[in-house]
Motif scaffolding. Structure first.
Motif, short mmCIF file in Angstrom:
data_model
loop_
_atom_site.label_atom_id
_atom_site.label_comp_id
_atom_site.label_asym_id
_atom_site.label_seq_id
_atom_site.Cartn_x
_atom_site.Cartn_y
_atom_site.Cartn_z
N LYS A 55 -5.26 -2.85 10.50
CA LYS A 55 -6.57 -2.31 10.16
C LYS A 55 -6.40 -0.94 9.47
O LYS A 55 -5.74 -0.06 10.00
CB LYS A 55 -7.42 -2.16 11.43
N ASN A 56 -6.98 -0.80 8.29
CA ASN A 56 -6.97 0.46 7.52
C ASN A 56 -5.56 1.02 7.33
O ASN A 56 -5.34 2.22 7.45
CB ASN A 56 -7.85 1.51 8.18
N TYR A 57 -4.62 0.15 6.99
CA TYR A 57 -3.24 0.61 6.83
C TYR A 57 -3.11 1.68 5.75
O TYR A 57 -2.26 2.57 5.85
CB TYR A 57 -2.29 -0.57 6.55
N GLU A 58 -3.97 1.63 4.71
CA GLU A 58 -3.91 2.65 3.65
C GLU A 58 -4.22 4.04 4.22
O GLU A 58 -3.60 5.03 3.83
CB GLU A 58 -4.89 2.35 2.51
N ALA A 59 -5.19 4.11 5.13
CA ALA A 59 -5.55 5.39 5.74
C ALA A 59 -4.41 5.92 6.63
O ALA A 59 -4.16 7.12 6.67
CB ALA A 59 -6.83 5.26 6.56
N ILE A 60 -3.72 5.01 7.31
CA ILE A 60 -2.57 5.42 8.12
C ILE A 60 -1.53 6.08 7.23
O ILE A 60 -1.00 7.15 7.53
CB ILE A 60 -1.97 4.22 8.90
N LEU A 61 -1.24 5.44 6.09
CA LEU A 61 -0.26 6.01 5.16
C LEU A 61 -0.74 7.34 4.59
O LEU A 61 0.01 8.31 4.53
CB LEU A 61 0.02 5.03 4.02
N GLN A 62 -2.00 7.40 4.19
CA GLN A 62 -2.53 8.59 3.54
C GLN A 62 -2.62 9.79 4.47
O GLN A 62 -2.26 10.91 4.09
CB GLN A 62 -3.91 8.29 2.96
#
Length: 190
Positions: free
Chosen positions: A116-123
């Motif tokens: 879930k929301n892996y892009e936000a984890i990276l960012q």
């Protein structure tokens, strides 16, 4: 303070977990590593999962002598299953003075896009990745928010430890002595 978050069931915590956490806490720019005991992993259904308080107690006992390692029960009061991004958000709100990094095994990178929301984890957080045996190439190998940390390759699993216990085989050296004593005293996994 820069803190690495090491999520897991820790069912039970074993030497492999401890070596990874200690490596992250001593061989990187992380100042501490927090074990986040997960009541239920959204990708796993485990019938032999001990109650989260028992798993928390085992982690607490296993790391008691290391000031760079802590255990946290933040997910115990969250909806189940809890998702990593939600836990990260909650911790950041509760501890705005800290910077958090997510510690994961290289074997999880292949399915990381399913989180879930892996892009936000990276960012907002980034990943500290420890090696795992026999892992196929993945698209995050060159991502600027993904940092690979050399660590011993250990293929010890909690599943194997639970199987040993059910079959009355020794788990000595696979878990800390205090954890083995607690498992035997409370008759866990039998």
């Amino acid at each position: 303070m820069k803190i690495g978050l090491f999520f897991g069931s820790f069912n039970p915590i074993h030497i492999g977990h401890l070596i990874i956490a200690n490596t992250m806490a001593t061989a990187t720019d992380l100042e501490q590593v927090w074990f986040i005991v997960s009541p239920q992993n959204p990708f796993k259904k485990n019938k032999s999962l001990l109650h989260e308080f028992d798993r928390y107690d085992m982690v607490e006992k296993a790391i008691a002598d290391n000031s760079k390692l802590k255990v946290n029960d933040v997910e115990f009061s969250m909806p189940k299953p809890s998702y990593t991004i939600d836990t990260l958000t909650k911790l950041q709100e509760k501890f705005p003075q800290h910077t958090f990094k997510l510690i994961i095994g290289e074997d999880n990178l292949g399915q990381f896009k399913n989180w879930k929301n892996y892009e936000a984890i990276l960012q907002y957080y980034g990943l500290y990745v420890y090696p795992r045996p026999n892992v196929a190439a993945h698209e995050f190998a060159d991502h600027p928010a993904v940092k690979f940390i050399p660590a011993p390759l250990l293929d010890i699993s909690a599943t194997y430890i639970r199987d040993c216990l059910r079959n009355n085989r020794s788990i000595r050296y696979m878990v800390p002595d205090v954890v083995e004593e607690m498992i035997k005293r409370k008759k866990f996994y039998i």
